[in-house]
Design a protein around this motif. Structure first.
Motif, PDB file in Angstrom:
ATOM      1  N   ARG A 128       0.851  -1.189   0.000  1.00 56.42           N
ATOM      2  CA  ARG A 128       0.000   0.000   0.000  1.00 56.42           C
ATOM      3  C   ARG A 128       0.885   1.236   0.000  1.00 56.42           C
ATOM      4  O   ARG A 128       1.964   1.235   0.585  1.00 56.42           O
ATOM      5  CB  ARG A 128      -0.879  -0.011   1.252  1.00 56.42           C
ATOM      6  N   SER A 130      -2.035  -0.471  -4.143  1.00 51.20           N
ATOM      7  CA  SER A 130      -3.149   0.329  -3.664  1.00 51.20           C
ATOM      8  C   SER A 130      -2.630   1.677  -3.176  1.00 51.20           C
ATOM      9  O   SER A 130      -1.717   1.742  -2.354  1.00 51.20           O
ATOM     10  CB  SER A 130      -3.841  -0.405  -2.511  1.00 51.20           C
ATOM     11  N   ARG A 161      -3.606   5.250  -1.343  1.00 55.63           N
ATOM     12  CA  ARG A 161      -4.583   5.950  -0.514  1.00 55.63           C
ATOM     13  C   ARG A 161      -4.064   7.342  -0.220  1.00 55.63           C
ATOM     14  O   ARG A 161      -2.899   7.520   0.103  1.00 55.63           O
ATOM     15  CB  ARG A 161      -4.817   5.214   0.796  1.00 55.63           C
TER      16      ARG A 161
END
Length: 175
Positions: free
Chosen positions: A40, A66, A68
């Motif tokens: 991430r 991912s 974020r």
């Protein structure tokens, strides 16, 4: 090992081993370039449209990482303050073995190996690894005791060199 909970606005349940963290623009960019497996990537909301991060975000997207975007609260709770609004959760650092380093060296022209003995400060270890990689070293060797291992601080100080320079740990550098 130090483990902490990381939050993004609301409590976030993921437990993170801080040795698996890579932080800072260059360290994360080089990890992605080298094909390191990142779980991430957190980027500060304030840097969402930052042109300096465009290639990092493109590489992360192409690698299936991912991404974020996190608020100031997330980064305020992060224990490392030099993060530059970029934090990745990766895998534990994979040390090479001395046998792998020597086998690689045997097939190539004479190569420089860098041995760090009693370098306990992670900032110094990272700076030496960065300089070694820039100077064309084939690998670095660290003792298992009385020396800094490759952790988040070393990766940051090395500015991504640990993604490209094989590093081995040995029980005794004298033997």
């Amino acid at each position: 090992m130090d483990r902490r909970r990381v939050r993004r606005g609301r409590p976030h349940r993921e437990r993170v081993d801080l040795d698996d963290v890579i932080y800072g623009v260059h360290a994360v960019d080089e990890a992605l370039t080298a094909g390191e497996r990142l779980r991430r990537l957190f980027v500060s909301d304030e840097r969402r449209r930052d042109p300096a991060l465009r290639s990092v975000l493109e590489r992360a997207n192409a690698s299936g990482v991912s991404v974020r975007f996190a608020n100031r609260g997330f980064f305020a709770e992060f224990p490392y303050k030099a993060h530059q609004g970029v934090v990745a959760y990766g895998q534990p650092f994979e040390y090479a073995t001395v046998e792998e380093i020597l086998a690689r060296r045997a097939t190539a022209r004479p190569a420089m190996l860098v041995l760090l003995d009693h370098v306990t400060d992670p900032h110094n270890a990272g700076a030496i690894l960065r300089a070694a990689e820039c100077a064309g070293a084939a690998a670095a060797v660290l003792p298992e005791r009385r020396a800094a291992g490759v952790n988040a601080t070393v990766r940051k100080a090395a500015s991504g060199a640990t993604a490209h320079l094989p590093v081995a740990r040995v029980a005794n550098v004298a033997g």
